[in-house]
Design an enzyme around this catalytic site. Structure first.
Site, mmCIF file in Angstrom:
data_model
loop_
_atom_site.group_PDB
_atom_site.id
_atom_site.type_symbol
_atom_site.label_atom_id
_atom_site.label_comp_id
_atom_site.label_asym_id
_atom_site.label_seq_id
_atom_site.Cartn_x
_atom_site.Cartn_y
_atom_site.Cartn_z
ATOM 1 N N SER A 19 0.837 -1.206 0.000
ATOM 2 C CA SER A 19 0.000 0.000 0.000
ATOM 3 C C SER A 19 0.867 1.249 0.000
ATOM 4 O O SER A 19 1.900 1.290 0.671
ATOM 5 C CB SER A 19 -0.911 0.037 1.233
ATOM 6 O OG SER A 19 -2.085 -0.710 1.046
ATOM 7 N N CYS A 22 -6.818 -1.635 11.395
ATOM 8 C CA CYS A 22 -7.943 -2.308 10.739
ATOM 9 C C CYS A 22 -8.750 -3.133 11.723
ATOM 10 O O CYS A 22 -9.716 -3.786 11.353
ATOM 11 C CB CYS A 22 -7.432 -3.191 9.612
ATOM 12 S SG CYS A 22 -6.709 -2.235 8.259
#
Length: 384
Positions: A194, A320
């Site tokens: 990412s 997350c």
């Protein structure tokens, strides 16, 4: 004043040099797939240059890189394609939710999922992995660097063992790019990453699939045939350029960043001992990236401590998993007891962290810890 930012595992700030590279493309309306006109061709060339930079960061080939919206989408593309409903997947007990939750979904579709144990440092139990590989799974997925405790896995050994039985090896490299050396084919068959973990923009990521792995991937959505037919949709030029520049800087400055952060980590540990007294470091103290320090202070609840330090941006674990009632799966997997679980906080250091940040953070954490312990003792006296 803004809080002192110490949550670099959740997201890194956008490097000004990355923003500078992106700005011309944020202003341009060009479509990289409209190569019949000059603006489109320029945009196409910018995307392909960015692809080369991503590949170079992992010592791979540009033709093996597919741009996505981030590591989570990349992981889903890889796992959902390479593990059929009657297939078998091997993961570790400390994977990021993008892997572990996708594994649960695959299990619901009929796949067998084997979870390999880790030791108290968070390192893969290689004997357990070899046992799991005896079943010749379709895919092994083990993250390169853990997002909660910073443990570095032995990627080369895992890759060799996996290939010995004809199994592809995927690694979630989101926390590894720019922190440890990565070499395609030596360390993995497929890697995912990412942009916002390496001082790039949010909303962009990539997967790199070596050899014939790319031909095994199919899109999760329908549309055009962009990105080698794996990920349809107009490629965001500015975001791709930003990811490419972030990857370039991550490689060019990896050693300088590592020295900077290691010095800060040593200072933080020293200052915390002075301010807090005793505390435990969760995970390995040797085989870990210095950017990540996960600690537990005896008798201190992490949520209460964080509430007392609004001047610091910290976390208790995976971004997350925020909002989850259960304590960290990662810390449970490495055998951390309940008291240490409840008191665990993750301190993330990065390129923009300063010595002053470290000193002020240690002072604030020490003050908050003493307040927490003092309150808990007073509550005990009242209840008695």
């Amino acid at each position: 004043m803004d809080p002192i930012y110490l949550d670099f595992q959740a997201s890194t700030p956008l490097d000004p040099r990355v923003l500078e590279a992106m700005l011309p493309w944020l202003r341009s309306p060009s479509n990289p797939h409209a190569i019949e006109n000059s603006p489109g061709r320029d945009a196409h060339d910018a995307v392909e240059l960015a692809r080369e930079k991503v590949a170079e960061a992992l010592h791979g080939k540009a033709g093996d890189v597919v741009f996505t919206s981030g590591a989570t989408e990349s992981v889903n593309i890889v796992l959902r394609n390479l593990v059929p409903s009657s297939g078998r997947l091997v993961i570790s007990a400390i994977e990021h939710p993008c892997v572990s939750e996708t594994a649960k979904w695959l299990e619901g579709q009929g796949a067998d999922v084997e979870v390999v144990r880790v030791d108290e440092d968070g390192l893969i139990d290689m004997d357990d992995l070899e046992r799991a590989l005896d079943q010749k799974p379709d895919l092994v997925s083990i993250m390169a660097v853990n997002n909660e405790i910073g443990t570095i896995q032995p990627l080369s050994e895992i890759a060799v063992l996996s290939r010995h039985v004809g199994t592809r090896f995927h690694t979630d490299a989101a926390q590894a790019v720019g922190r440890i050396p990565l070499r395609a084919e030596e360390h993995f068959d497929i890697a995912t990453l990412s942009g916002h973990k390496i001082y790039g923009p949010q909303g962009i990521g990539a997967l790199i699939a070596c050899g014939d792995a790319l031909q095994s991937l199919r899109p999760l959505a329908t549309g055009g045939g962009q990105e080698r037919g794996v990920r349809p949709g107009t490629v965001p030029v500015a975001l791709c350029v930003g990811l490419g520049e972030a990857c370039r800087l991550a490689v060019a400055e990896r050693e300088d960043d590592a020295r900077h952060v290691a010095n800060l980590a040593d200072r933080l540990i020293e200052r915390l001992h002075a301010e807090v007294g005793s505390f435990a470091i969760n995970g390995s103290t040797a085989k870990r990236v210095p950017h990540n320090l996960n600690i537990s202070v005896p008798g201190v609840n992490s949520d209460e401590l964080l509430a007392r330090v609004p001047e610091l941006s910290l976390s208790t674990g995976s971004a997350c998993s925020s909002g989850a009632i259960e304590p960290s799966r990662v810390l449970r997997a490495i055998g951390i007891g309940e008291e240490r679980l409840e008191g665990a906080i993750r301190i993330g250091l990065g390129r923009t962290t300063t010595v002053t940040d470290i000193d002020n953070a240690a002072t604030a954490i020490g003050r908050a810890a003493r307040e927490c312990v003092g309150q808990s003792r007073s509550e005990i006296r009242v209840s008695a």
